[in-house]
Design a protein around this motif. Structure first.
Motif, PDB file in Angstrom:
ATOM      1  N   TYR A 182       0.860  -1.190  -0.027  1.00  0.00           N
ATOM      2  CA  TYR A 182      -0.169  -0.053  -0.001  1.00  0.00           C
ATOM      3  C   TYR A 182       0.976   1.080  -0.103  1.00  0.00           C
ATOM      4  O   TYR A 182       2.076   1.128   0.122  1.00  0.00           O
ATOM      5  CB  TYR A 182      -0.852   0.001   1.189  1.00  0.00           C
ATOM      6  CG  TYR A 182      -0.079   0.197   2.501  1.00  0.00           C
ATOM      7  CD1 TYR A 182      -0.218   1.578   3.273  1.00  0.00           C
ATOM      8  CD2 TYR A 182       0.589  -0.828   3.094  1.00  0.00           C
ATOM      9  CE1 TYR A 182       0.510   1.651   4.350  1.00  0.00           C
ATOM     10  CE2 TYR A 182       1.114  -0.781   4.301  1.00  0.00           C
ATOM     11  CZ  TYR A 182       1.283   0.567   4.935  1.00  0.00           C
ATOM     12  OH  TYR A 182       1.916   0.789   6.193  1.00  0.00           O
ATOM     13  N   GLU A 183       0.447   2.502  -0.216  1.00  0.00           N
ATOM     14  CA  GLU A 183       1.094   3.739   0.030  1.00  0.00           C
ATOM     15  C   GLU A 183       0.680   4.160   1.241  1.00  0.00           C
ATOM     16  O   GLU A 183      -0.382   4.681   1.602  1.00  0.00           O
ATOM     17  CB  GLU A 183       0.528   4.545  -1.074  1.00  0.00           C
ATOM     18  CG  GLU A 183       1.323   6.006  -1.082  1.00  0.00           C
ATOM     19  CD  GLU A 183       0.775   6.983  -2.281  1.00  0.00           C
ATOM     20  OE1 GLU A 183       1.548   7.924  -2.601  1.00  0.00           O
ATOM     21  OE2 GLU A 183      -0.562   6.861  -2.458  1.00  0.00           O
ATOM     22  N   PRO A 184       1.531   4.520   2.044  1.00  0.00           N
ATOM     23  CA  PRO A 184       1.235   4.841   3.662  1.00  0.00           C
ATOM     24  C   PRO A 184       1.034   6.524   3.464  1.00  0.00           C
ATOM     25  O   PRO A 184       1.523   7.191   2.345  1.00  0.00           O
ATOM     26  CB  PRO A 184       2.726   4.818   4.244  1.00  0.00           C
ATOM     27  CG  PRO A 184       3.377   3.639   3.612  1.00  0.00           C
ATOM     28  CD  PRO A 184       2.840   3.962   2.020  1.00  0.00           C
ATOM     29  N   VAL A 185       0.098   6.921   4.160  1.00  0.00           N
ATOM     30  CA  VAL A 185      -0.010   8.352   4.610  1.00  0.00           C
ATOM     31  C   VAL A 185       0.560   8.678   5.887  1.00  0.00           C
ATOM     32  O   VAL A 185      -0.311   8.033   6.961  1.00  0.00           O
ATOM     33  CB  VAL A 185      -1.524   8.588   4.239  1.00  0.00           C
ATOM     34  CG1 VAL A 185      -1.548  10.089   4.542  1.00  0.00           C
ATOM     35  CG2 VAL A 185      -1.941   8.279   2.927  1.00  0.00           C
ATOM     36  N   GLY A 209       1.677 -10.265  11.273  1.00  0.00           N
ATOM     37  CA  GLY A 209       1.745  -9.411  10.284  1.00  0.00           C
ATOM     38  C   GLY A 209       2.331  -8.007  10.566  1.00  0.00           C
ATOM     39  O   GLY A 209       2.719  -7.834  11.431  1.00  0.00           O
ATOM     40  N   MET A 210       1.931  -7.146   9.615  1.00  0.00           N
ATOM     41  CA  MET A 210       2.718  -5.872   9.611  1.00  0.00           C
ATOM     42  C   MET A 210       2.007  -5.059  11.217  1.00  0.00           C
ATOM     43  O   MET A 210       3.110  -4.521  11.664  1.00  0.00           O
ATOM     44  CB  MET A 210       2.247  -5.002   8.452  1.00  0.00           C
ATOM     45  CG  MET A 210       2.778  -3.705   8.600  1.00  0.00           C
ATOM     46  SD  MET A 210       2.455  -2.565   7.169  1.00  0.00           S
ATOM     47  CE  MET A 210       0.719  -2.545   7.400  1.00  0.00           C
ATOM     48  N   THR A 211       0.796  -5.135  11.528  1.00  0.00           N
ATOM     49  CA  THR A 211       0.537  -4.597  12.755  1.00  0.00           C
ATOM     50  C   THR A 211       1.357  -5.098  13.997  1.00  0.00           C
ATOM     51  O   THR A 211       1.665  -4.556  14.793  1.00  0.00           O
ATOM     52  CB  THR A 211      -1.204  -4.907  12.879  1.00  0.00           C
ATOM     53  OG1 THR A 211      -1.883  -4.375  11.856  1.00  0.00           O
ATOM     54  CG2 THR A 211      -1.450  -4.223  14.254  1.00  0.00           C
ATOM     55  N   ALA A 262      -3.509  -0.142   4.470  1.00  0.00           N
ATOM     56  CA  ALA A 262      -2.898  -0.820   5.075  1.00  0.00           C
ATOM     57  C   ALA A 262      -3.162  -1.727   6.074  1.00  0.00           C
ATOM     58  O   ALA A 262      -2.369  -2.974   6.114  1.00  0.00           O
ATOM     59  CB  ALA A 262      -2.037   0.350   6.166  1.00  0.00           C
ATOM     60  N   ALA A 263      -4.188  -1.839   6.789  1.00  0.00           N
ATOM     61  CA  ALA A 263      -4.889  -3.013   7.401  1.00  0.00           C
ATOM     62  C   ALA A 263      -4.853  -4.019   6.409  1.00  0.00           C
ATOM     63  O   ALA A 263      -4.670  -5.333   6.873  1.00  0.00           O
ATOM     64  CB  ALA A 263      -6.021  -2.395   7.992  1.00  0.00           C
ATOM     65  N   GLN A 264      -5.419  -3.822   5.311  1.00  0.00           N
ATOM     66  CA  GLN A 264      -5.698  -5.196   4.490  1.00  0.00           C
ATOM     67  C   GLN A 264      -4.393  -5.790   4.047  1.00  0.00           C
ATOM     68  O   GLN A 264      -4.088  -7.082   3.918  1.00  0.00           O
ATOM     69  CB  GLN A 264      -6.306  -4.784   3.246  1.00  0.00           C
ATOM     70  CG  GLN A 264      -8.016  -4.240   3.525  1.00  0.00           C
ATOM     71  CD  GLN A 264      -8.509  -3.463   2.336  1.00  0.00           C
ATOM     72  OE1 GLN A 264      -7.861  -3.406   1.190  1.00  0.00           O
ATOM     73  NE2 GLN A 264      -9.774  -3.028   2.670  1.00  0.00           N
TER      74      GLN A 264
END
Length: 337
Positions: A94-97, A197-199, A314-316
């Motif tokens: 994803y593209e972080p904001v 995962g990332m989280t 991001a969550a996905q």
């Protein structure tokens, strides 16, 4: 890649599982965009097959608004489907904001850099984290873990203190090999990959400290690869980031593949289960286009699905570690050749 596919049976695109469901027109738009990609991509990949140019020419002749049926017919007649050998592994990106500042403050103290102009020996991540680059950063974010994951994703939207949004685009890397710190932590903590995962990875790093003398910082430093950026103010606010092929990415249409195994611009058909928008994982059978690559994307049957920008994407992406089947749509040679 070519030798691998030579042993794979060819099938009709129309026989792909789930082919007649969904709308392939967004994929056609992305395919056309790839047909007009810059001659020099951001990150070089294999040269495309000669027949892809003829497919691009026919795609342009379809006109500005082809129907779903016309679009399906185009892919069915111009391409043949080949199942990529082996079980495919799909992740999402994803593209972080993120909140950022163009100047260093107490709250924004972690730098993001452009490529160094003159260095005899490119430093690795640990050295850069320790201050090895003696140049003005592009911007600063709140903490090292945010900078780390911006680099993993390869792009970002920075929300500056005055409210402006500026886009960061990939501009180079330091040349060291990529190491998955998530995989390292799974092995060391003896936890299932699905539970890291990332989280969860971000939470572990924060809980264990992000400094170079702390466990979280030391873990990040084990990935010696470091990504450099540039500002790209040319993109429209609703446009996706620029991928390795040099074109803007489309959520759930653009695919990152191994650039040493595949050319950009090829259509791929994904048959997998992925996180759904605002829901539990759901089947995904969809035509996508190879428009990007990544250091962690290695192998014929390895692919990364671009899921969009911001926290929901991001969550996905953080939850996506799925196995399935990958098909490449290889352009048919022109008649008489």
């Amino acid at each position: 890649m070519a030798s691998t596919l030579a042993a794979v049976a060819v099938s009709a695109v129309a026989l792909l599982p789930g082919w007649t469901t969904g709308d392939p027109r967004p994929t056609l738009r992305a395919f056309r965009t790839s047909c007009s990609a810059p001659a020099r991509p951001v990150r070089a990949a294999l040269a495309p097959p000669a027949a892809l140019a003829a497919a691009c020419a026919e795609a342009r002749r379809l006109g500005p608004a082809p129907s779903i049926a016309q679009t399906r017919t185009f892919f069915e007649t111009r391409f043949e489907a080949r199942r990529v050998p082996g079980e495919a592994f799909f992740t999402g990106y994803y593209e972080p904001v993120v909140e950022a500042s163009l100047t260093r403050t107490d709250a924004f103290a972690t730098p993001l850099y452009a490529p160094p102009a003159h260095v005899d020996q490119m430093p690795d991540r640990a050295a850069i984290m320790a201050g090895a680059l003696k140049q003005r950063p592009l911007a600063y974010v709140t903490e090292p873990v945010e900078a780390f994951f911006i680099q993993v994703q390869g792009s970002a939207r920075l929300r500056l203190r005055d409210g402006r949004l500026r886009r960061l685009a990939f501009a180079g890397r330091n040349g060291y090999p990529y190491t998955s710190i998530g995989k390292l932590l799974v092995e060391r903590l003896h936890v299932p990959p699905a539970d890291m995962g990332m989280t969860q990875l971000k939470a572990w790093i924060r809980a264990n400290g992000e400094g170079l003398d702390e466990a979280g910082g030391k873990l990040m430093a084990e990935n010696r690869s470091y990504i450099f950026f540039r500002f790209d103010d040319s993109l429209a606010p609703n446009a996706g980031p620029i991928g390795g092929a040099g074109v803007s990415l489309t959520p759930r249409v653009s695919l990152a593949v191994d650039k040493t195994r595949w050319p950009y611009g090829l259509p791929f058909y994904v048959d997998a289960t992925v996180p759904a928008e605002g829901a539990s994982p759901a089947p995904l059978q969809k035509l996508m286009v190879a428009q990007d690559t990544g250091s962690a994307i290695v192998g014929d049957a390895r692919a990364d699905v671009f899921l969009g920008s911001g926290p929901e994407a991001a969550a996905q992406a953080g939850a996506m570690r799925e196995h399935g089947t990958l098909y490449v749509l290889w352009p048919k040679p022109e008649k008489g050749r």
